[in-house]
Design an enzyme around this catalytic site. Structure first.
Site, PDB file in Angstrom:
ATOM      1  N   ALA A  27       9.584  42.689 -16.821  1.00 15.35           N
ATOM      2  CA  ALA A  27       8.605  43.132 -15.824  1.00 15.35           C
ATOM      3  C   ALA A  27       9.307  43.768 -14.618  1.00 15.35           C
ATOM      4  CB  ALA A  27       7.705  41.967 -15.429  1.00 15.35           C
ATOM      5  N   CYS A  28       8.920  43.366 -13.414  1.00 22.92           N
ATOM      6  CA  CYS A  28       9.468  44.024 -12.217  1.00 22.92           C
ATOM      7  C   CYS A  28      10.961  43.782 -12.034  1.00 22.92           C
ATOM      8  CB  CYS A  28       8.713  43.562 -10.974  1.00 22.92           C
ATOM      9  SG  CYS A  28       7.064  44.252 -10.922  1.00 22.92           S
ATOM     10  N   SER A  29      11.522  42.839 -12.756  1.00 19.37           N
ATOM     11  CA  SER A  29      12.960  42.588 -12.635  1.00 19.37           C
ATOM     12  C   SER A  29      13.759  43.235 -13.764  1.00 19.37           C
ATOM     13  CB  SER A  29      13.230  41.080 -12.580  1.00 19.37           C
ATOM     14  OG  SER A  29      12.776  40.564 -11.346  1.00 19.37           O
TER      15      SER A  29
END
Ligand code: COA
Length: 374
Positions: free
Chosen positions: A156-158
């Site tokens: 995801a966002c990481s």
């Protein structure tokens, strides 16, 4: 052991720009039509009327002023409210690979590298447009990288920061000499544009980074990766159930859970302290203090989140110089956000300066990298 450096970065901004004014006008027209079409059910209390969105709310709640997307006419069409994409032949480059290649070319040029130097390609993004073949292998092929391996990964966002750590480890151990990371984030396809609580959040960009051995770099500007710290803790507060099983579950493509969903307030409250503690602990591991860090390139989801994290770390308001904001221009671009901030706001730092790249988001997942300009 080798030392790992970031020697180049690239950015591809999606072609279409949507201002908050345009976005709100389209949503409000959609809501007006919905309320008119469902007037009886609304009057009977079976369906809730849709309230209007507002530019003031969006800017105050998020700091976002505009976003770039791969296709805007479909998003702004009140009958459709999602990008209008053309199906490409199997022989053509996919949209995600096309964006990744554009960003990669800039990163390679920046690093003074060509396809012949890269021996690992990682495509790291919050969603892949297909199951296989891997987008990374398509990118490897499109760039003419004839050696090594390529694969996709999604945290995801990481995704981008986790990929950076993976690239670093491959360099440290000697498993790879030069790694290309690409982050094609096409968030507009998964965003619920019909939901005013989140319709303003995301935008589309691709970023790219070259990571290589410190003693082999050709670039003038090099950033040594002094350390990486990754953490995950399960949470349902940011979720999308859209996936390769959806059609077998006989889902209506319009089901709300097939798009991005979040409990924004809970995310805000839970993630900010986690991210601030994570960064402080990471710096302490390396014998550094937040006050000694020249720049924080933070994940770009919400300006208030970054201000709060900055304040917790520094014990004072963080300035735009301490922690630059790019989400006003690009909105939340998932894992690419902190890389865009790094790409655009690093040239003014001096040799020896320290910086921290940090992502936080769905999972929950947090990834930080401590960098020093060589
Ligand atoms: N226009 C006008 N009003 C709106 C609106 C809009 N577009 N969207 C929501 N509202 C209303 C809500 O319905 C609510 O009304 P109520 O108080 O009558 O119920 C009110 O404004 C406040 O909404 P809320 O959702 O609580 O706002 P918020 O201050 O929490 O801001 C976010 C919303 C999403 C910007 C914020 O929670 C956030 O950024 N959270 C973290 C997001 C994040 O990092 N996500 C990671 C994704 S990778």
């Amino acid at each position: 052991m080798h030392r790992a450096v970031i020697s180049g970065s690239g950015l591809y901004a999606a072609p279409d720009l949507i201002s908050n004014e345009e976005l709100v006008a389209a949503y409000n027209e959609y809501a007006r039509r919905f309320n008119a079409d469902n007037a009886e059910c609304i009057a009977g209390g079976e369906v809730a009327a849709l309230g209007p969105s507002s530019v003031e709310f969006i800017e105050k709640a998020s700091g976002i002023r505009q976003r770039r997307v791969v296709e805007k006419s479909g998003v702004l069409d009140p009958q459709r409210m999602r990008p209008r994409l053309t199906r490409r032949p199997d022989e053509a480059l996919s949209l995600q690979a096309e964006m990744a290649v554009a960003a990669a070319r800039e990163a390679l040029a920046n690093a003074g590298r060509t396809a012949a130097d890269i021996d690992l390609v990682i495509c790291a993004a919050s969603a892949m447009q297909r199951a296989f073949p891997a987008i990374a292998i398509e990118v490897q092929h499109a760039l003419g990288i004839a050696q090594g391996a390529a694969f996709d990964m999604d945290v995801a966002c990481s995704s981008a920061t986790f990929a950076l750590d993976l690239a670093r480890q491959n360099i440290l151990t000697g498993a790879a000499r030069a790694v290309l990371i690409v982050n094609p984030e096409v968030c507009s396809v998964g965003l619920a544009w019909k939901d005013r609580d989140c319709h303003f959040i995301f935008g589309d960009v691709a970023t790219a980074l070259v990571v290589e051995r410190a003693d082999e770099t050709r670039a003038d500007e090099r950033w040594e990766i002094l350390g990486a710290k990754l953490a995950t803790r399960y949470s349902n507060n940011i979720r999308s159930n859209q996936g390769f099983y959806s059609h077998c579950e006989d889902r209506d493509p319009d089901d709300r859970d097939q798009y991005f969903m979040q409990e924004g307030r809970k995310v805000f409250k839970e993630v900010c302290p986690m991210a601030a503690e994570h960064i402080a602990a990471h710096l302490a591991d390396l014998g550094l203090q937040p006050a000694g860090v020249r720049r924080f390139w933070l994940h770009q989801a919400n300006i208030a989140m970054n201000q709060l994290i900055g304040k917790r770390l520094l014990g004072r308001e963080a300035t735009a110089d301490d922690a630059p904001i790019i989400l006003d221009e690009f909105a939340n671009t998932a894992s690419a956000g902190s890389i865009v901030a790094f790409h655009q706001h690093r040239a003014d730092l001096q040799r020896g300066d320290h910086g921290v790249l940090c992502s936080f988001g769905a999972g929950y997942s947090i990834g930080s990298l401590v960098l020093r300009k060589l």
